[in-house]
Design an enzyme around this catalytic site. Sequence first.
Site, PDB file in Angstrom:
ATOM      1  N   HIS A   1      -6.565   5.076  -8.834  1.00 29.67           N
ATOM      2  CA  HIS A   1      -7.698   4.153  -8.969  1.00 29.67           C
ATOM      3  C   HIS A   1      -9.058   4.823  -8.894  1.00 29.67           C
ATOM      4  O   HIS A   1     -10.067   4.134  -8.801  1.00 29.67           O
ATOM      5  CB  HIS A   1      -7.654   3.076  -7.883  1.00 29.67           C
ATOM      6  CG  HIS A   1      -6.512   2.129  -8.010  1.00 29.67           C
ATOM      7  ND1 HIS A   1      -6.585   0.940  -8.705  1.00 29.67           N
ATOM      8  CD2 HIS A   1      -5.251   2.213  -7.542  1.00 29.67           C
ATOM      9  CE1 HIS A   1      -5.421   0.317  -8.648  1.00 29.67           C
ATOM     10  NE2 HIS A   1      -4.589   1.068  -7.947  1.00 29.67           N
TER      11      HIS A   1
ATOM     12  N   LYS B   1     -20.800  -5.863  -5.893  1.00 32.23           N
ATOM     13  CA  LYS B   1     -19.725  -4.883  -5.791  1.00 32.23           C
ATOM     14  C   LYS B   1     -20.024  -4.018  -4.581  1.00 32.23           C
ATOM     15  O   LYS B   1     -21.126  -4.106  -4.020  1.00 32.23           O
ATOM     16  CB  LYS B   1     -19.637  -4.015  -7.046  1.00 32.23           C
ATOM     17  CG  LYS B   1     -21.013  -3.449  -7.477  1.00 32.23           C
ATOM     18  CD  LYS B   1     -20.921  -2.629  -8.767  1.00 32.23           C
ATOM     19  CE  LYS B   1     -20.900  -3.487  -9.996  1.00 32.23           C
ATOM     20  NZ  LYS B   1     -19.779  -3.188 -10.887  1.00 32.23           N
ATOM     21  N   ARG B   2     -19.068  -3.170  -4.156  1.00 33.54           N
ATOM     22  CA  ARG B   2     -19.362  -2.274  -3.060  1.00 33.54           C
ATOM     23  C   ARG B   2     -20.599  -1.429  -3.370  1.00 33.54           C
ATOM     24  O   ARG B   2     -20.864  -1.089  -4.536  1.00 33.54           O
ATOM     25  CB  ARG B   2     -18.153  -1.357  -2.781  1.00 33.54           C
ATOM     26  CG  ARG B   2     -17.020  -2.055  -2.061  1.00 33.54           C
ATOM     27  CD  ARG B   2     -17.443  -2.597  -0.712  1.00 33.54           C
ATOM     28  NE  ARG B   2     -17.671  -1.530   0.232  1.00 33.54           N
ATOM     29  CZ  ARG B   2     -16.818  -1.168   1.175  1.00 33.54           C
ATOM     30  NH1 ARG B   2     -15.682  -1.820   1.332  1.00 33.54           N
ATOM     31  NH2 ARG B   2     -17.090  -0.181   2.000  1.00 33.54           N
TER      32      ARG B   2
ATOM     33  N   LYS C   1     -22.218   3.598  -8.449  1.00 32.86           N
ATOM     34  CA  LYS C   1     -22.377   2.273  -9.063  1.00 32.86           C
ATOM     35  C   LYS C   1     -23.853   1.983  -9.383  1.00 32.86           C
ATOM     36  O   LYS C   1     -24.174   1.034 -10.083  1.00 32.86           O
ATOM     37  CB  LYS C   1     -21.802   1.194  -8.145  1.00 32.86           C
ATOM     38  CG  LYS C   1     -20.281   1.310  -7.963  1.00 32.86           C
ATOM     39  CD  LYS C   1     -19.743   0.283  -6.992  1.00 32.86           C
ATOM     40  CE  LYS C   1     -18.279   0.475  -6.628  1.00 32.86           C
ATOM     41  NZ  LYS C   1     -17.339  -0.020  -7.668  1.00 32.86           N
TER      42      LYS C   1
ATOM     43  N   THR D   1     -13.372  -4.592 -12.132  1.00 35.20           N
ATOM     44  CA  THR D   1     -12.681  -5.864 -12.362  1.00 35.20           C
ATOM     45  C   THR D   1     -13.678  -7.021 -12.256  1.00 35.20           C
ATOM     46  O   THR D   1     -13.472  -8.071 -12.870  1.00 35.20           O
ATOM     47  CB  THR D   1     -11.532  -6.082 -11.350  1.00 35.20           C
ATOM     48  OG1 THR D   1     -12.016  -5.767 -10.047  1.00 35.20           O
ATOM     49  CG2 THR D   1     -10.355  -5.206 -11.685  1.00 35.20           C
TER      50      THR D   1
ATOM     51  N   LYS E   1     -14.339 -10.668 -14.482  1.00 33.81           N
ATOM     52  CA  LYS E   1     -14.580 -12.014 -13.939  1.00 33.81           C
ATOM     53  C   LYS E   1     -15.848 -12.610 -14.541  1.00 33.81           C
ATOM     54  O   LYS E   1     -15.878 -13.775 -14.934  1.00 33.81           O
ATOM     55  CB  LYS E   1     -14.696 -11.959 -12.403  1.00 33.81           C
ATOM     56  CG  LYS E   1     -13.380 -11.585 -11.721  1.00 33.81           C
ATOM     57  CD  LYS E   1     -13.566 -11.119 -10.279  1.00 33.81           C
ATOM     58  CE  LYS E   1     -12.342 -10.327  -9.844  1.00 33.81           C
ATOM     59  NZ  LYS E   1     -12.550  -9.588  -8.589  1.00 33.81           N
TER      60      LYS E   1
END
Length: 867
Positions: free
Chosen positions: A410, A601-602, A607, A709, A713
Amino acid sequence: MATRLGDESLGNKPLENRSSENTSLENRSSENRSLGNRSDKAGIGEIELLQSPDRPMTADAILEDFTHYFGRLLGRRTIRTRSPYPYQAVVFAVRDRLMERWGKTRMALERNNNRRVAYLSLEFLMGRLLRNALLNLGVEAETREALSRLGLEIEEVYERELDAGLGNGGLGRLAACFLDSCATLSLPVIGYGIRYQYGMFHQRIDNGYQVEEPDPWLREGFPWEVKRFEFAKRIKFGGRTTSYVDSRGETRYLWVDTHDVMAIPYDVPIPGYRNDVCNTLRLWSAAATDAFNLEEFNAGDYGDAVAAKNEAENITMVLYPNAETYNGQELRLKQQYFLASASLQDTIRFWQSLHGDDFAGFADKNVFQLNDTHPAIAVAELMRLLIDELHMGWDEAWDITGRTMAYTNHTLLPEALEKWPVAMFRRLLPRLLEIIYEINARFIAEISHRWPGDSERIRRMSLIQEGDEPMIRMAYLAIVGSFSVNGVAGLHSRLLREGLFRDFAELWPHKFNNKTNGVTQRRWLAACNPGLSDLITEAIGDDWVVDLSQIGRLRDHADDREFQRLWRHVKLANKVRLSRRLTELTGIEVPPAMMFDVQVKRLHEYKRQLLNVLHAVHLYDRIRRGDGDELVPRAIIIGGKAAPGYAMAKRTIKCINNVARVINSDPIMADRLRMIFYPDYNVSAMELICPAADLSEQISTAGKEASGTGNMKFMMNGAITIGTLDGANVEIREAVGEDNFFLFGLNVEEVQAMRGHYRPDDIIDADSDFSRVVKLLESGHFNRFEPGVFDDVLRSIREPSDPWMTAADFRSYVDAQARANAAFRDVDDWTRKSILNTAASGRFSTDRTMRDYNDEIWHADPIVLEV
Ligand code: 26W
């Protein structure tokens, strides 16, 4: 003679035997009138309890059961909406209906003798279960009706459920979506995880800083779970190994003088969508052994005894919150081994209950899917169980292991790759270290055979990384022990083959494959967005709930003005809902007509929440300098947790909050720009957020986000993505078409090419917008009375070695945002794009993902229930 695992479960008392596995609730023929059916066939005192008729799925019956549990089990008379009891009574009523299906599913599994899949994961980020259970059982309307007769609003009851936050982020939520899809597809998959007493921490924001608070999610009880004490397993730690020669002259190994801990399973029902299947999530909880209770307490040193008991129970006390950075903590290794050993013993015990000690067919009937390397120790533990406890030879055991283990990777981030110190292994799991050494010796022989004399290659591929502190490379152990290795998006799987695992892909190309992630449309559209869900069903029917490829038929409605109007109407209602919540949480008013621009998100540098902040400051700057006339009113919403030890990520949260405070308190910004940090972002928050989003921020540095992911959504709920060519964004853009996706930034190859001659200062100087943004930030404009708080964060942008290359993508990001801005001004066209995004989300269902896993890795037959 083979030993039966589990026979000494608790203090040498054989608690487990075949009869308990068969505590069947089989429906007996109607002429049988006694309550129990004594069948002392094996002389083990087995009495089959006759099952009462299935509980009706009507509002009347649900109300009757609610009343029963509320009064008789929970001992309440008055309904207080704020108390947990109405919620608990509903769960018990629903659970009765799940139990019937659960029993039938278990019986079918034994009868069909299916190949079974065990999904091993340290994380299952389940969130709330009630609404989903009602949806899948098809009794939401009936339950709503039953509650309304009591004057209860079902939504209020839903809200009373605490999130089961047994995961960090994407990897844990993916596991939860997988379970929903497997049950819906009738796939015989059992989830194995850990019942942490404390899940993901709660995040409070204090003066802009993240403060972590514990998550005592079990405090009021978890009414879904069923404790299955009779399936407890004994787990060994510490001690030493010895050997002896058995009667056949073979050397055998013993792991002795161990400190044992019991693993107690708690089962959570996982209902499929209206198919009467109910699968199981089995969560293990650590407990001290009985032997400990008897001997050590009596021995006198009560204090030490209690301390030892606590130490045992500590193993499952808390979820490690450090996503994406490995930090070799001993307790974490204990958790991993605890999960792997308990789950493998459980599988073997189940096998023995049906087949005795004949393991010939074991590998044909079992698969273990490893969710990242976290449970990879299972490779060595299965070898130990087969060799030491079941007395198999190495080759036979290795054949079984290599035919049953499959590994999913992952992450590409090197800092997330698990490497455990050999010394720690020797201390905690000495027998497993021996087995890993043996696996490695044989593996290295294989490399030498294929590439004679290539010692550099051996050094690179060895399961043991040499050095001052030798380490075990868990990813390599997983690859060597598995028949399948997959990444979670097309790009990610390619990068694994070409980069991280290149040597292994060269050796075993057949092992490597891709399984693009998905999300379950039942939770992420049907349940969380009822307005849109109804509108879609009116247009194309409801097949999409179990076959998301059908959602493509929405394309026919994308240009329909009336449909567009209704679509906007739903989106606006969802934005109103979120806006109210934002005000409750932060006190800030967010006009629902604004563009809702969302990144949740985290928190992680890769990111690039910072890039989002740079853009926010840029908009603020433009409006202030009178250059904002073309800008649509926008609400920038950012949410997510930072690992408690990740200083940069925590500083980024502070930075977001400070910039937000300045923006939100500037009267010029009112009605034009809002910025909100959504505190304590979790699964339930996403259920409120994704239906309300207009713009989905997926802005990681290319090559860093394995899949994502959240991106799926948002897309499913009609948000348009602004994103880089990273992870599954690539496939999202392909599916929706380039006109309906705001692409920006360097691609993977360009990122790689730029390393070494990246000059962020030059980029900033050459771009006047960028210079102004950086100057504003560096001037202390957003931290007037907190000098220096952002120095580290700001410096990272100017660092030529900045691995995330934030500055490199600034201009391209701002331009893409301008395109999004222009597109949002054309209301009809934006709506069209929004519809097309939902319409193109068909591939991103975990139903498709699970079909792919099953067709290409598991090859399990669906469960057939008795009719
Ligand atoms: C405690 C150590 C630890 C280390 C890494 C815990 C969790 C991790 C995971 C690798 C973090 C994670 O959630 N990875 C994400 O997995 C998702 C599901 O495949 C992907 O969509 C995300 O891109 C990936 O970051």
